[in-house]
Design a protein around this motif. Structure first.
Motif, mmCIF file in Angstrom:
data_model
loop_
_atom_site.group_PDB
_atom_site.id
_atom_site.type_symbol
_atom_site.label_atom_id
_atom_site.label_comp_id
_atom_site.label_asym_id
_atom_site.label_seq_id
_atom_site.Cartn_x
_atom_site.Cartn_y
_atom_site.Cartn_z
ATOM 1 N N THR A 108 0.825 -1.203 0.000
ATOM 2 C CA THR A 108 0.000 0.000 0.000
ATOM 3 C C THR A 108 0.862 1.258 0.000
ATOM 4 O OG1 THR A 108 -1.700 -1.151 1.261
ATOM 5 C CG2 THR A 108 -1.792 1.250 1.239
ATOM 6 N N TRP A 109 1.878 1.237 0.842
ATOM 7 C CA TRP A 109 2.774 2.393 0.898
ATOM 8 C C TRP A 109 3.430 2.622 -0.458
ATOM 9 C CZ3 TRP A 109 7.731 4.167 0.276
ATOM 10 C CH2 TRP A 109 8.052 5.379 0.918
ATOM 11 N N ALA A 110 3.836 1.548 -1.084
ATOM 12 C CA ALA A 110 4.465 1.647 -2.404
ATOM 13 C C ALA A 110 3.507 2.252 -3.423
ATOM 14 C CB ALA A 110 4.936 0.274 -2.874
ATOM 15 N N VAL A 111 2.259 1.811 -3.370
ATOM 16 C CA VAL A 111 1.268 2.311 -4.317
ATOM 17 C C VAL A 111 1.009 3.796 -4.090
ATOM 18 C CG1 VAL A 111 -1.171 2.189 -4.962
ATOM 19 C CG2 VAL A 111 0.152 0.096 -4.689
ATOM 20 N N GLU A 112 1.081 4.196 -2.837
ATOM 21 C CA GLU A 112 0.826 5.602 -2.515
ATOM 22 C C GLU A 112 2.059 6.480 -2.705
ATOM 23 O OE1 GLU A 112 -0.583 5.264 1.454
ATOM 24 O OE2 GLU A 112 -2.647 4.788 0.874
ATOM 25 N N ASN A 113 3.214 5.880 -2.777
ATOM 26 C CA ASN A 113 4.459 6.641 -2.955
ATOM 27 C C ASN A 113 5.342 6.015 -4.032
ATOM 28 O OD1 ASN A 113 4.378 8.490 -0.303
ATOM 29 N ND2 ASN A 113 3.730 6.420 0.220
ATOM 30 N N PRO A 114 4.807 5.914 -5.234
ATOM 31 C CA PRO A 114 5.533 5.173 -6.279
ATOM 32 C C PRO A 114 6.902 5.771 -6.586
ATOM 33 C CG PRO A 114 3.679 6.396 -7.212
ATOM 34 C CD PRO A 114 3.559 6.482 -5.729
ATOM 35 N N ALA A 115 6.935 7.079 -6.796
ATOM 36 C CA ALA A 115 8.208 7.707 -7.164
ATOM 37 C C ALA A 115 9.219 7.566 -6.037
ATOM 38 C CB ALA A 115 7.989 9.177 -7.507
ATOM 39 N N LEU A 116 8.755 7.700 -4.829
ATOM 40 C CA LEU A 116 9.654 7.620 -3.681
ATOM 41 C C LEU A 116 10.221 6.209 -3.532
ATOM 42 C CD1 LEU A 116 10.779 9.556 -1.741
ATOM 43 C CD2 LEU A 116 8.830 9.238 -0.227
ATOM 44 N N LEU A 117 9.360 5.213 -3.661
ATOM 45 C CA LEU A 117 9.849 3.836 -3.547
ATOM 46 C C LEU A 117 10.877 3.540 -4.630
ATOM 47 C CD1 LEU A 117 9.062 1.113 -1.878
ATOM 48 C CD2 LEU A 117 8.423 0.385 -4.179
ATOM 49 N N ARG A 118 10.568 3.978 -5.840
ATOM 50 C CA ARG A 118 11.510 3.761 -6.945
ATOM 51 C C ARG A 118 12.830 4.450 -6.663
ATOM 52 N NH1 ARG A 118 7.012 3.510 -11.065
ATOM 53 N NH2 ARG A 118 7.501 1.586 -12.178
ATOM 54 N N LEU A 119 12.742 5.674 -6.191
ATOM 55 C CA LEU A 119 13.963 6.434 -5.915
ATOM 56 C C LEU A 119 14.806 5.728 -4.864
ATOM 57 C CD1 LEU A 119 15.619 9.023 -6.370
ATOM 58 C CD2 LEU A 119 14.387 10.028 -4.458
ATOM 59 N N ILE A 120 14.149 5.256 -3.802
ATOM 60 C CA ILE A 120 14.869 4.580 -2.723
ATOM 61 C C ILE A 120 15.704 3.427 -3.269
ATOM 62 C CG2 ILE A 120 14.569 3.087 -0.727
ATOM 63 C CD1 ILE A 120 12.112 4.815 0.011
ATOM 64 N N TYR A 121 15.052 2.535 -3.971
ATOM 65 C CA TYR A 121 15.760 1.344 -4.432
ATOM 66 C C TYR A 121 16.753 1.658 -5.538
ATOM 67 C CZ TYR A 121 13.068 -1.793 -1.522
ATOM 68 O OH TYR A 121 12.535 -2.446 -0.437
ATOM 69 N N HIS A 122 16.445 2.689 -6.291
ATOM 70 C CA HIS A 122 17.344 3.090 -7.362
ATOM 71 C C HIS A 122 18.617 3.662 -6.790
ATOM 72 C CE1 HIS A 122 18.012 4.498 -11.564
ATOM 73 N NE2 HIS A 122 17.239 3.478 -11.798
ATOM 74 N N GLU A 166 -3.242 -4.662 -11.662
ATOM 75 C CA GLU A 166 -3.967 -3.541 -11.083
ATOM 76 C C GLU A 166 -4.054 -3.702 -9.575
ATOM 77 O OE1 GLU A 166 -8.054 -3.109 -11.954
ATOM 78 O OE2 GLU A 166 -8.443 -5.260 -12.112
ATOM 79 N N TYR A 167 -4.009 -2.588 -8.896
ATOM 80 C CA TYR A 167 -3.988 -2.623 -7.436
ATOM 81 C C TYR A 167 -5.348 -3.034 -6.902
ATOM 82 C CZ TYR A 167 -3.730 -1.051 -2.633
ATOM 83 O OH TYR A 167 -3.771 -0.994 -1.269
ATOM 84 N N ASP A 168 -5.339 -4.077 -6.108
ATOM 85 C CA ASP A 168 -6.565 -4.594 -5.513
ATOM 86 C C ASP A 168 -6.197 -5.140 -4.133
ATOM 87 O OD1 ASP A 168 -8.688 -6.037 -4.607
ATOM 88 O OD2 ASP A 168 -8.810 -7.384 -6.342
ATOM 89 N N PRO A 169 -6.515 -4.369 -3.089
ATOM 90 C CA PRO A 169 -6.111 -4.734 -1.730
ATOM 91 C C PRO A 169 -6.471 -6.168 -1.372
ATOM 92 C CG PRO A 169 -7.133 -2.574 -1.748
ATOM 93 C CD PRO A 169 -7.283 -3.121 -3.119
ATOM 94 N N ALA A 170 -7.650 -6.591 -1.772
ATOM 95 C CA ALA A 170 -8.073 -7.952 -1.446
ATOM 96 C C ALA A 170 -7.143 -8.968 -2.096
ATOM 97 C CB ALA A 170 -9.507 -8.178 -1.909
ATOM 98 N N MET A 171 -6.818 -8.714 -3.365
ATOM 99 C CA MET A 171 -5.924 -9.613 -4.082
ATOM 100 C C MET A 171 -4.543 -9.625 -3.439
ATOM 101 S SD MET A 171 -5.639 -11.849 -6.365
ATOM 102 C CE MET A 171 -5.205 -12.410 -8.014
#
Lengths: 195, 195
Positions: free
Chosen positions: A100-114, A177-182
């Motif tokens: 969920t955090w990743a979905v809400e902060n996509p650019a930030l997560l990418r930047l971190i790992y990059h 696609e993002y689906d919390p249940a899935m």
DNA sequence: GTCGCAATGTTTATGCTGTTAACATGCCGA
DNA sequence: TCGGCATGTTAACAGCATAAACATTGCGAC
């Protein structure tokens, strides 16, 4: 040609903080971690090269932003771990939280790992990046059930990390696609057993 | 100033193919998928803008390279699936194969997932990118044991994909050192059960 | 209080990038 | 043989990161 507002003082006050703040704001509203020094400086009402008084280069700015992001993620995971109880449900909850955090902060997560990949953790500033990083790893390790055999815990932690990180990346890259249940369902499919 | 060799003909012959070939070669020897149009053209012995006769822009070139990479990955996975038998061991083998390919083709894997995200699969060239993509998904779905309940197969496929993709990304990003035995161990920790 | 220096910001310049437009060349079919 | 179309080149533009030289300001020492 100084087209800067007449009232603006020559000195900004705290440009470094302002840059990091605006940078984080940008990252929070973007899909990709694309930051331009010139564009950033422009929106800060400052000349193109002013930021070089506070950061040796662009990578240093990105590293600072990645570090802040890493701290937020680590804190977020620690909270989730504390809130959720143990057992399979707790495990799933923490995993879902990561995604969920990743979905809400996509650019930030990418930047971190990059950025983390470019940093030599043995030499570069062991107090900051490495510390925050260790914090994240610890949060992930905490997902692992207590009754797990000791020599399996490392593999289990890596398994859990890979699973949620991969799922997050697939979603960020538009594969799933993002689906919390899935997400919950997928995370719950992991049932550790000593093999 | 035409410093091009005197013997070089005005027309290249098959610049498009040559560009893709050199591009793939580059990607095979790099960590990050960084390609410069000008640098590429320079090494092809051609002017900076010649490539625009064959690709509308840089993204189109990258898409073509990503497509080729996707085909290779899909083929690779299909072969691995065919070679490995069913059961847990076959599953693990195919998973390890995915990670191995990623480790051996880091820039290409990154490019694939990076580019795929930008493409609107509903409108853009449904015959090429979408096709190769479907092929990869099929290869992954084939990892799932036959005796799995039908309504769980989708989740199981996503689980498997997430696990190996996440593990691959963690290794590529330098978070985890590549260790085939560890990879196998981690992949084997997944034991599907209907929940 | 004022003087000087260090911190901070600006201007200017260099070389890189992708991209467009106008021009040149040469292959291939009518 | 000739003309057009594909292909390649040159020149130019805007944007980028970055470095060097210059300007302004605030703050601490005298």
């Amino acid at each position: 040609m100084p087209d800067r507002p007449v009232n603006a003082p020559y000195h900004h006050g705290d440009l470094r903080t302002a840059a990091l703040q605006l940078g984080m704001e940008r990252l929070a509203n973007q899909e990709q971690p694309d930051l331009g020094l010139r564009a950033l400086a422009r929106d800060l009402g400052v000349s193109a090269t002013a930021l070089y008084r506070h950061f040796p280069n662009k990578d240093a700015l990105l590293d600072a932003l990645a570090l802040e992001g890493l701290n937020r993620l680590g804190r977020h995971q620690a909270e989730a771990t504390a809130k959720a109880g143990g057992g399979r449900d707790g495990f799933a909850e923490v995993g879902v939280t990561y995604v969920t955090w990743a979905v809400e902060n996509p650019a930030l997560l990418r930047l971190i790992y990059h950025r983390i990949g470019q940093v030599d953790l043995t030499t570069d500033d062991p107090t900051a990046m490495g510390e925050a990083f260790h914090q994240l790893r610890a949060g992930i390790a905490a997902m692992i059930p207590d009754e797990m055999r000791k020599d399996q815990r490392a593999a289990a932690a890596l398994h859990a990390w890979s699973l949620v990180h991969g799922l997050a990346m697939l979603i960020l890259d538009g594969q799933v696609e993002y689906d919390p249940a899935m997400v919950r369902k997928v995370v719950l499919m992991t049932d550790f057993k000593d093999s």
